[in-house]
Design a protein around this motif. Structure first.
Motif, PDB file in Angstrom:
ATOM      1  N   ALA A  67      -8.015   2.601   1.641  1.00 52.75           N
ATOM      2  CA  ALA A  67      -9.176   2.559   2.540  1.00 52.75           C
ATOM      3  C   ALA A  67      -9.823   1.170   2.551  1.00 52.75           C
ATOM      4  O   ALA A  67     -10.369   0.739   3.578  1.00 52.75           O
ATOM      5  CB  ALA A  67     -10.185   3.623   2.126  1.00 52.75           C
ATOM      6  N   ASP A  68      -9.747   0.447   1.412  1.00 51.07           N
ATOM      7  CA  ASP A  68     -10.374  -0.889   1.344  1.00 51.07           C
ATOM      8  C   ASP A  68      -9.470  -1.994   1.896  1.00 51.07           C
ATOM      9  O   ASP A  68      -9.808  -3.177   1.810  1.00 51.07           O
ATOM     10  CB  ASP A  68     -10.788  -1.210  -0.097  1.00 51.07           C
ATOM     11  N   GLY A  69      -8.328  -1.631   2.436  1.00 54.33           N
ATOM     12  CA  GLY A  69      -7.446  -2.629   3.046  1.00 54.33           C
ATOM     13  C   GLY A  69      -6.368  -3.179   2.111  1.00 54.33           C
ATOM     14  O   GLY A  69      -5.509  -3.938   2.555  1.00 54.33           O
ATOM     15  N   THR A  70      -6.413  -2.816   0.830  1.00 52.64           N
ATOM     16  CA  THR A  70      -5.365  -3.285  -0.099  1.00 52.64           C
ATOM     17  C   THR A  70      -4.024  -2.694   0.341  1.00 52.64           C
ATOM     18  O   THR A  70      -3.919  -1.482   0.582  1.00 52.64           O
ATOM     19  CB  THR A  70      -5.648  -2.813  -1.546  1.00 52.64           C
TER      20      THR A  70
END
Ligand SMILES: Cc1cc2nc3c(=O)[nH]c(=O)nc-3n(C[C@H](O)[C@H](O)[C@H](O)COP(=O)(O)O)c2cc1C
Length: 176
Positions: free
Chosen positions: A122-125
């Protein structure tokens, strides 16, 4: 089982019994991957077999959604391509992955593909970066998918012949 029946029987299984995959079954599955066709016969894919419960849990959380089922599988194989020496690493890794799925079907096992390439938390990692950190593969390798394997704990219907999208098949006709 004929290949004709194998392709009909193959479905995605995401629920498994506690029974482990036998070593000979694992070897047969990996053999199918290692025999799969590759561009220019470069065979630069790599495979990481995971059967450790803790690691199965960790890799099952490598993306925002859609890979949780790996947690409950007795075994998963991370399929990696090498972009440095294979310009079609995605294709080569995908063919190897699906070859293992058909082999698993023939062995009476269930499997399911969990997409990794182009997926993220969800955080783009990037999911691939999470797997690299967990499993320690080099920067030259990238994960295409994780395929979970196990003994199915539920039944699934075979492919329905009447629902095949024959309309998507086009026969070229030479203009008169
Ligand atoms: C490229 C690709 C990516 C997929 N990614 C996922 C995934 O991330 N999670 C999942 O549960 N299933 C995934 N699947 C399985 C599909 O959902 C499944 O093949 C499709 O719904 C058809 O069902 P069947 O395999 O039972 O015929 C993927 C399959 C493919 C070919």
């Amino acid at each position: 089982m004929d290949f004709k029946d194998i392709v009909k029987k193959r479905r995605s299984f995401r629920k498994f019994t506690e029974d482990p995959i036998a070593p000979e079954e694992l070897q047969t599955i990996l053999r199918a991957a290692l025999m799969s066709p590759t561009s220019k016969s470069c065979r630069s894919w790599e495979f990481i077999v995971v059967d450790d419960k803790d690691m199965l849990y960790k890799i099952s959380r490598c993306k925002a959604a859609g890979s949780e089922f790996i947690e409950a599988a007795p075994l998963a194989i991370v399929v990696l391509g090498n972009a440095e020496n294979d310009d079609v690493w995605v294709e080569d890794a995908s063919i190897a992955a699906v070859s293992m799925q058909y082999q698993a079907t023939e062995l009476g096992l269930g499997s399911c593909w969990a997409q990794v390439r182009k997926r993220m938390m969800a955080d783009g990692t990037q999911s691939d970066d999470i797997l690299r950190m967990l499993l320690g593969y080099s920067n030259s390798l990238s994960a295409v998918c994780i395929v979970a394997f196990g003994h199915p704990s539920i039944e699934r219907k075979e492919q329905d012949e009447s629902k095949l999208k024959w309309e998507n098949v086009h026969i070229y006709e030479k203009p008169e």
